[in-house]
Motif scaffolding. Structure first.
Motif, PDB file in Angstrom:
ATOM      1  N   ILE A  10     -18.999  -2.882   0.631  1.00  0.00           N
ATOM      2  CA  ILE A  10     -18.008  -2.630   1.169  1.00  0.00           C
ATOM      3  C   ILE A  10     -17.473  -2.941   2.728  1.00  0.00           C
ATOM      4  N   LEU A  11     -15.784  -2.937   2.759  1.00  0.00           N
ATOM      5  CA  LEU A  11     -15.321  -3.934   3.555  1.00  0.00           C
ATOM      6  C   LEU A  11     -14.365  -2.474   4.702  1.00  0.00           C
ATOM      7  N   GLY A  12     -15.006  -3.366   5.977  1.00  0.00           N
ATOM      8  CA  GLY A  12     -14.237  -2.034   7.283  1.00  0.00           C
ATOM      9  C   GLY A  12     -15.208  -2.291   8.541  1.00  0.00           C
ATOM     10  N   SER A  13     -14.628  -2.054   9.082  1.00  0.00           N
ATOM     11  CA  SER A  13     -14.155  -1.937  10.884  1.00  0.00           C
ATOM     12  C   SER A  13     -15.978  -0.747  11.076  1.00  0.00           C
ATOM     13  N   GLY A  14     -16.316   0.084  10.761  1.00  0.00           N
ATOM     14  CA  GLY A  14     -17.344   0.458  10.381  1.00  0.00           C
ATOM     15  C   GLY A  14     -17.295   2.086  11.385  1.00  0.00           C
ATOM     16  N   CYS A  15     -15.906   2.739  10.619  1.00  0.00           N
ATOM     17  CA  CYS A  15     -14.879   3.358  11.057  1.00  0.00           C
ATOM     18  C   CYS A  15     -15.769   5.129  10.281  1.00  0.00           C
ATOM     19  N   ASP A  33     -17.532  -7.521   9.773  1.00  0.00           N
ATOM     20  CA  ASP A  33     -17.484  -8.830   9.723  1.00  0.00           C
ATOM     21  C   ASP A  33     -15.834  -9.059   9.700  1.00  0.00           C
ATOM     22  N   MET A  34     -14.769  -8.930  11.022  1.00  0.00           N
ATOM     23  CA  MET A  34     -13.335  -9.245  10.733  1.00  0.00           C
ATOM     24  C   MET A  34     -13.438 -10.485  10.279  1.00  0.00           C
ATOM     25  N   SER A  51     -10.128 -12.493   5.912  1.00  0.00           N
ATOM     26  CA  SER A  51      -9.821 -13.756   4.848  1.00  0.00           C
ATOM     27  C   SER A  51      -9.514 -13.612   3.365  1.00  0.00           C
ATOM     28  N   ARG A  52     -10.060 -11.930   2.986  1.00  0.00           N
ATOM     29  CA  ARG A  52      -9.870 -11.530   1.882  1.00  0.00           C
ATOM     30  C   ARG A  52      -8.778 -10.506   1.681  1.00  0.00           C
ATOM     31  N   GLY A  53      -8.282 -10.944   2.486  1.00  0.00           N
ATOM     32  CA  GLY A  53      -7.014 -10.239   3.341  1.00  0.00           C
ATOM     33  C   GLY A  53      -6.463  -9.442   2.535  1.00  0.00           C
ATOM     34  N   ILE A  54      -7.750  -8.029   3.362  1.00  0.00           N
ATOM     35  CA  ILE A  54      -8.028  -7.087   3.830  1.00  0.00           C
ATOM     36  C   ILE A  54      -6.536  -6.445   4.720  1.00  0.00           C
ATOM     37  N   LEU A  55      -5.647  -5.685   4.194  1.00  0.00           N
ATOM     38  CA  LEU A  55      -4.225  -5.404   5.673  1.00  0.00           C
ATOM     39  C   LEU A  55      -4.820  -3.911   5.274  1.00  0.00           C
ATOM     40  N   MET A  56      -5.677  -2.888   4.808  1.00  0.00           N
ATOM     41  CA  MET A  56      -5.416  -1.608   5.327  1.00  0.00           C
ATOM     42  C   MET A  56      -6.886  -1.162   4.594  1.00  0.00           C
ATOM     43  N   PRO A  57      -8.193  -1.534   5.147  1.00  0.00           N
ATOM     44  CA  PRO A  57      -9.469  -0.956   5.103  1.00  0.00           C
ATOM     45  C   PRO A  57      -8.911   0.720   4.994  1.00  0.00           C
ATOM     46  N   PHE A  91     -10.683  -0.571  -5.201  1.00  0.00           N
ATOM     47  CA  PHE A  91     -10.129   0.559  -4.426  1.00  0.00           C
ATOM     48  C   PHE A  91      -9.365   0.032  -2.367  1.00  0.00           C
ATOM     49  N   SER A  92      -8.564   0.622  -1.880  1.00  0.00           N
ATOM     50  CA  SER A  92      -8.062   0.198  -0.602  1.00  0.00           C
ATOM     51  C   SER A  92      -6.810   1.350  -0.118  1.00  0.00           C
ATOM     52  N   GLY A  93      -7.672   1.223   0.955  1.00  0.00           N
ATOM     53  CA  GLY A  93      -6.920   2.034   2.113  1.00  0.00           C
ATOM     54  C   GLY A  93      -7.177   3.716   2.550  1.00  0.00           C
TER      55      GLY A  93
END
Length: 78
Positions: free
Chosen positions: A5-10, A38-39, A44-50, A61-63
């Motif tokens: 799971i990639l995201g800011s911890g929101c 880790d931002m 680096s993985r190109g995530i635009l919308m966590p 899944f994204s965004g």
């Protein structure tokens, strides 16, 4: 099987983590579930919308936060 799971911890990121854990349990599979906040790694993985969910290195899944059932369907298709 490995879920990331990639995201800011929101709140959405935390809910996605909980949904993945529940889906793994309901599907009866063995899987590692990892949170990446880790931002540098996210960018680096190109995530635009966590948040984003990766399964075995592939973004599934994204965004948005998929439901437990949606995650189970992806697991069954793997």
């Amino acid at each position: 099987m490995k879920f990331e799971i990639l995201g800011s911890g929101c709140t959405k990121c935390k809910r996605l983590y909980d949904n993945v854990v529940e889906a793994v349990k309901k599907a009866g599979i063995q899987a590692d579930v990892i949170k990446i906040e880790d931002m540098g790694e996210i960018v680096s993985r190109g995530i635009l919308m966590p948040p984003s969910l990766f399964m075995d290195g592939e973004e599934v899944f994204s965004g948005r936060v998929p439901s437990v059932n949606e995650i189970i369907e992806v697991v069954k298709g793997a």
